[in-house]
Design an enzyme around this catalytic site. Sequence first.
Site, mmCIF file in Angstrom:
data_model
loop_
_atom_site.group_PDB
_atom_site.id
_atom_site.type_symbol
_atom_site.label_atom_id
_atom_site.label_comp_id
_atom_site.label_asym_id
_atom_site.label_seq_id
_atom_site.Cartn_x
_atom_site.Cartn_y
_atom_site.Cartn_z
ATOM 1 N N ASP D 102 0.839 -1.197 0.000
ATOM 2 C CA ASP D 102 0.000 0.000 0.000
ATOM 3 C C ASP D 102 0.876 1.250 0.000
ATOM 4 O OD1 ASP D 102 -2.381 -1.315 -0.002
ATOM 5 O OD2 ASP D 102 -2.640 -1.272 2.179
ATOM 6 N N CYS D 170 -3.719 1.722 -12.708
ATOM 7 C CA CYS D 170 -4.465 0.782 -13.549
ATOM 8 C C CYS D 170 -5.288 1.481 -14.633
ATOM 9 C CB CYS D 170 -5.358 -0.098 -12.679
ATOM 10 S SG CYS D 170 -6.371 0.791 -11.495
ATOM 11 N N HIS D 272 -11.608 -2.209 -16.129
ATOM 12 C CA HIS D 272 -11.906 -0.782 -16.295
ATOM 13 C C HIS D 272 -12.313 -0.526 -17.746
ATOM 14 C CE1 HIS D 272 -10.416 -0.276 -12.379
ATOM 15 N NE2 HIS D 272 -9.285 0.359 -12.582
#
Lengths: 382, 382, 382, 382
Positions: D102, D170, D272
Site C-alpha cells: 500500500d 491501472c 476498467h
Amino acid sequence: MSSHLPNATQPINVGILGATGTVGQRFITLLSAHPWFKIHVLGASPRSAGKRYSEVVKWKQALPIPAGVGDMVVRECRVDDGDVEEGGGKWRGCRVVFSGLDADVAGPIEASFRAADLAVFSNSKNYRRDPHVPLIVPLVNPSHFSIIPQQRALHSPPLQKGFIVTNANCSTTGYVIPLCALEKAFGPIESVLVTTMQAISGAGYPGVSALDIMDNVIPYISGEEEKIEWETLKILGGIAESDAGLKTFDMHAKHPLRVSASCNRVPVIDGHTECVSVRFERRPPPSPQQVREAFAAFTPDCQALGAPSAPRRAIVVHEEADRPQPRLDRYFQDGAGVSVGRVRQCQVLDVKFVVLANNVSIGAATSSIINAEIAVLKGIVG
Amino acid sequence: MSSHLPNATQPINVGILGATGTVGQRFITLLSAHPWFKIHVLGASPRSAGKRYSEVVKWKQALPIPAGVGDMVVRECRVDDGDVEEGGGKWRGCRVVFSGLDADVAGPIEASFRAADLAVFSNSKNYRRDPHVPLIVPLVNPSHFSIIPQQRALHSPPLQKGFIVTNANCSTTGYVIPLCALEKAFGPIESVLVTTMQAISGAGYPGVSALDIMDNVIPYISGEEEKIEWETLKILGGIAESDAGLKTFDMHAKHPLRVSASCNRVPVIDGHTECVSVRFERRPPPSPQQVREAFAAFTPDCQALGAPSAPRRAIVVHEEADRPQPRLDRYFQDGAGVSVGRVRQCQVLDVKFVVLANNVSIGAATSSIINAEIAVLKGIVG
Amino acid sequence: MSSHLPNATQPINVGILGATGTVGQRFITLLSAHPWFKIHVLGASPRSAGKRYSEVVKWKQALPIPAGVGDMVVRECRVDDGDVEEGGGKWRGCRVVFSGLDADVAGPIEASFRAADLAVFSNSKNYRRDPHVPLIVPLVNPSHFSIIPQQRALHSPPLQKGFIVTNANCSTTGYVIPLCALEKAFGPIESVLVTTMQAISGAGYPGVSALDIMDNVIPYISGEEEKIEWETLKILGGIAESDAGLKTFDMHAKHPLRVSASCNRVPVIDGHTECVSVRFERRPPPSPQQVREAFAAFTPDCQALGAPSAPRRAIVVHEEADRPQPRLDRYFQDGAGVSVGRVRQCQVLDVKFVVLANNVSIGAATSSIINAEIAVLKGIVG
Amino acid sequence: MSSHLPNATQPINVGILGATGTVGQRFITLLSAHPWFKIHVLGASPRSAGKRYSEVVKWKQALPIPAGVGDMVVRECRVDDGDVEEGGGKWRGCRVVFSGLDADVAGPIEASFRAADLAVFSNSKNYRRDPHVPLIVPLVNPSHFSIIPQQRALHSPPLQKGFIVTNANCSTTGYVIPLCALEKAFGPIESVLVTTMQAISGAGYPGVSALDIMDNVIPYISGEEEKIEWETLKILGGIAESDAGLKTFDMHAKHPLRVSASCNRVPVIDGHTECVSVRFERRPPPSPQQVREAFAAFTPDCQALGAPSAPRRAIVVHEEADRPQPRLDRYFQDGAGVSVGRVRQCQVLDVKFVVLANNVSIGAATSSIINAEIAVLKGIVG
C-alpha cells in the site's frame, strides 16, 4: 476395462440440439476440448439453419467461440436435415446427441431422435418423469442406466441403440450429491428441508430481467420446488422389479423420504447455494463431524469407471466458517464437483449444512457429458 | 387514555447516542418528523464532539439531513457533556435517549445513562440477554415492559426513572411478528426452521465490502444464528414470578420451542427475506388458509394503545406467487410492518411461508421509537 | 394569471396510452396524486382491453397501485373505444392524453388521437424529428409551444384543439438543462462532449437481461448517441420564421453546436449519470466558479408560470467531491430536478461537470406532465 | 537473443512485498505458474511475520492458494528478516522483488530494498513521479529502462544492481496502450478526453463498501484524474539528455499533449472501461478505419523481445457494436492485453473509441511481471 473404451484414433461424433442457447453454448465450450467427443453437428431453429454458427449465436461465454465451431453450418433439429448434402450423414453420423433444447420444443424433437435409434442425453425436463427414462445425476445414480434395455424394448418399434437419458434440474443436482453420500454412509434419510438461493443463469437467456433481480430476492421460481421434491425421490430411490420382470423406479419407497423445498432467485450470475437440514432414520443420528467425514470420503462410481469429466473430488468440504460462496468456489474443478460447508447440528432436524453447485456445469451440461461418458464406458452407447 | 398522552404544546426532548452511524442517521430521519419527539441532543465519539453534525457525519440516506439538524453541535456520549454551556441540560434534559451505538462501546455508555436516571432505548445487543432488561419487539411483546420496575429497584442505587429497553436483532424482529400472530391464533409453536437472506445494510457502514458480496452469497453472519435462536425464546416467552416475587423471563419454558436458523448475506441493500417453516403443537395443525387469515387478522397491542409510529397493518399478506420481494415491498408503510407471502404446506414441518422485514426500519430504529411511544403511553417514561 | 388556471372544483380529465408499461405505470403513480389532473381512462393493447387494470398489469413500482386505479377497466388505444358504453365518452372526454406507448406502435396511435382533436403529450421518439412537433424539455424550451398553432393549421383537416408534443429522450433531458443554464448565462456553447452511464430502467421492462448487465458495463445503447446529438440541437435551438411566415426549428443554426455523445449502460436501477465537457464561444470562458453560480441561479420559466410539478430547484449544485450519485440523489424533489457536481476546469475544452437526472421522472413521465401543465397555463390545452 | 535468457535449470528467485494484499495475491497466482520466476519469499506486516501464509491471508482469488505457497512462512518487509535462520538469505537471495505494498508504507520499504542493491518492481504510486524512476507500461515504453544506470549512479551510495521500476496506475495503463499505437502510426496526439468506469477491485480490499456502490455510480476517485493526466505524459513522452549528459523524462514536451480525465467507480468487479476521444496533430486526421487498422497492427517491443507473459495480441479490436464489455472480455489472454471497440468519428475531437483493460492483470501485477521479464531479457536484472 474393455472394448468399449474409446481409443484416441477414433473420436466419437456428437451432435448438439439447441446449440445456440445457454446450455448449448456450454456444451460447445466443454466438448470442444473433450478427449473423446467430437462436435459433428449443431442443431438450432429453422430460422438459424443453413447459416454459420457465429452468425446466429449470441455468444455469452467468457471464452470465445472455439476454433472451428464458428464456421460450422447450423442444421435444423430434424434427424434427416443435412442428409442429402452429406450423404446420409449429419445427425445419423452421431453416436451421441446432447440436447440443450428449451422445454417447450424438446419433447417431440428428442422423441424423434430416439426413434431414429440415436442416444439422446437431455437437459430438459420433458422426460424426467417418464417411467422408462432414467433421471441420472452422474455422481449419484448411474446404476439407473440399467433401465435402458427396457426403454428400448418397450419402444414401438423396439430400438437397437436409441434411448433418452435425462439429467436433473440444476437445483436438485447440487444437493442430492451430498444426500447420496449421507445415505451411503448412514442409511436412509427421513426428511430434508432445503432452501435455495439460485443464480440467474439457471433461467437461461434473456431469462431474468435486471429490473426484477438487481438489489432484490425473488422468493419463487415457477415449478422449481415441485421438481426438487419429486426428482430427489426418483434419483435417490432404487429400481424395483415386478413379478413380470418389469422394472420401475421405486421413488425411495421402502423408506419414505419427505422433502420440503423453498426456492429463491438471488442476484448471483452462476452458482446455486442451498441451505439443507436433514433428519436420519438412524437414532442416534451421526454427528456433524461424522457427516463431514462421510462427505470427504464420498467416491462416486463414475470416478472408478474412469469418466474423464468426473471431478477428482466429488464433494469438497470447507472448514472456513463463511464458505462455500458462489463467487469463490463455483469454478473449482471447472464446476464439476460440489462444495459443502458449515456442517453443524440442526436444532429441529439432525444436521444442517450449506451446498454450492455450479448450475451451468454439474447442474447442466457437465452432468450430461459425464452421463454420456458413463454410457460409453458401460457399453450402452453403441 | 391519560395524562401520559403527550400534548402538542409540549414536545418530548430526546437524545441520540451514536448519531453519526447508520442507525443514528435513521433515528434522525424518523425523529425529525415525529409528532411527539423533538431531537434535543446528538451524541457521537469525542473526535466529533464540538463540531457541527453536518461536518462530521457521512450522511448516507436518500433524503438530505433534516433542516435544523445539520447545524446542531455534536456532544460526547457522556451524561454531563454540555452541562456547563447549557446550564445542566443537554442530556439530562432528555426524557428519552435512543442508542444506535456500536456494540463495542454501547455497554458502559448505556449503563451510565441509565445510572443517571435516563430512559434508554437501545438497538445494541449488549443488554439483550440481561435478565432484567426486556427485549421488546413492539408489535409482539410490549407486555414485557412490566419488568421495568424491578430493573429500577434492583439497580444500585435504585432508580426513579432510568431503565434500559432493547429491541431485537433485525433478523429476529421480522420473523417473530408472524410467529406471534400464529401463537396467538393457534397456540404454541413446537419448532421453527428459518433460513435468512439478509441485506447488507444490516452490517452497518462501511460494513460489507463490495468485493465480498457482489455476484455472491455469503452463507454466514457471525453470531446471527445464535441471536435468532435465543432472542426468539425471550421475546415469545412469558414472564414468570418466583415465590419471592422476582420476575424472570421464562424463555417459552412451558412449551419448549426449538429454533434452527441459517443466516446468509445477499446482495440486497435493504430488507431481510426469510423462509420460515413451522410445526405447531396442535394436531391437526392449522391449514395454510387458516394461517393466512391469522396473519391478516393480527392486531398488535401497540396499535390499540395509539402509538403513532405503529404500522396501520402489522402483517401484509401477499397473494401473488412471487411476493414479498425486498425491492418492491420494503418501503410499504415506511417499513414499519412486515410482509408475508407464499403461505403453503411444508412436507416436513406443518406450514411454510416467506417473510420480508425492512431491517433498517422495523428491524432497527422504528422498533426503538415505537417502544418509546409505548413507554410514554403506558406512563413508564417519566 | 388567468382563466386558464384550473380550479379545484373542476378536475381535468386525462387518459394514458400504454398504461401497463413502465412509463405508463409511472404516469399513474404521479397522476393519482396530481392537484389538477384526474385519470379518466387507461389504454393498453387489445389483449388487455376490457379487463381490470390490476389483472393485466405487471406492476413494478415501489408504491402499490393507487386506490381506484386497479379496478378501472382498460380500454384499447382507439379513440372510439368505450364510446358506446360511455355515451361518447371515454377518450373523447379527456382534455389531455399522455402517451407511454412503445415506439413500434406509438406512431399511428398518437396520430389518430391528434386527428380526433385531442392534445397528446408523448414520451415516444416517433414524432421528435417532425418539423411541426415541438420537442420540449419543460425546464428548457417551453417557448417552443409557439409552433402548435402552425401544427394545427397544417394538419389535414386543420385542427381546433388537437396536437402532439413530445418530450426528449431521457439521456438528452438530463444534460440539456444545465446546458440551457450555461447558454442563458454565458452565451452560445460551441462544443459538448458527453459520456453517459445510464440506468437499466431506461430500457423499459423486461428490457435489459440480468445476465447482460450484472457485474458489467455495456458501452453501447442502440440509437442513443444519435438521439442526444440531434435532440440537443432542436431543444437548445430557436424557432426561425420564413418570409412566408412559416416557422421552423433552427437547430442552433446561428451558432453551430457540435455534440459528441458516448452512451453506456451500467448496473444502476434508476438515474442517468453523465460526464459533460463544454467549450464556450466566449473567450475567455467563464470560470468553474461562475459556472457553478449560473447553475444555482438558473430559474426555468415553468416555475414562474406556476406549473405545480415543476421542481422548486431546477439544478441542485453539489459541493461534495463525490456527488451527485444516483442512489443518493435521484429521488430528491421526486426526481423532477437535476443534480450537478464536480464543476471544474477541463484540460481539453473549457469546463467539465457531472449531471445526474432521474430518467423515469424528469427524464420521462414528469416531463410530459409538466409540459401538460404549461400547456394548460398557457391556454393551449382547450 | 543472449546470455541473459534464463535457462530452465536455474529458476530466478523472486520475493513479494505486501504478499497478503489484493495485488500480492495476484502476484502469487501469476508467479506460481511462471516459466522463469520462483517465489522465494513472501513479505507482509510484522503482525503476520513468522506465521504460515495460509493462516494470515484472506485469500480472495477464484483459484485456491497455489500448492506450496500456503505453507511458506511469511517474513517482514525488512531486507534482513530471515537472514539469521536462512544464513543470509531470504530477501537477499532474490534477483527480483515485486511490491504490492500500500502507498502509505511502500515509500521507505521499497527504498530500503533498492538500497540493499535489489531490483524492485513496484505497483505503488510512491516513486512514479521520481525523476530517476521509470514509469513503465510494458506494452508501451520499455525504452525507459535506459534511465536505470543513471538511477543507480545517482543513488547514495551508488548501486551495482539495485533500482526501482514502477508500473502505472491501472486506469492509465489501459488507455495509453492504444494511444501509443496511435502515435506510432499517425504521429503526435494533441488532446485526449477520457471518461473511465472503473471496477471496485481497483480500490483494493476491503476497499469500496457495498453500501456505497451497489445500484450506484460514484463519479469520483480520489487522485485518479490527476494520475491519469500526469502519468500519460511521462509514459508517452521521451527521454531528453542535457549537455551535461543527464537524462530527464521530457513529458511529451516537443508536442504538448492535453489530457482531461473524468473518473467514475461502477459496480463491476474486475475490468476498467474507458471512453476515449482523441485529436491528432496531423490534419486531416486518420479515419476511424485507419485507426482500427493501426490498433490491430500494433506490436509492442516486449513481444519481439520474447517476454513470456506478454500477450499474443496487445490490442484486440472488436467489431461488434456492443463490445468490449468487462464481463465478457476481461479474461481474454489472462487479461494481459487490452480490448478496443466502437472506433468511430468524434464530432468534437477526431476519433473516439472504447477501451477495456483488466485492472488486476495488465493494470497491475501482470505489468510488473512483464517489466521484470523485459529487465531480465535486457540484462538489467543482474
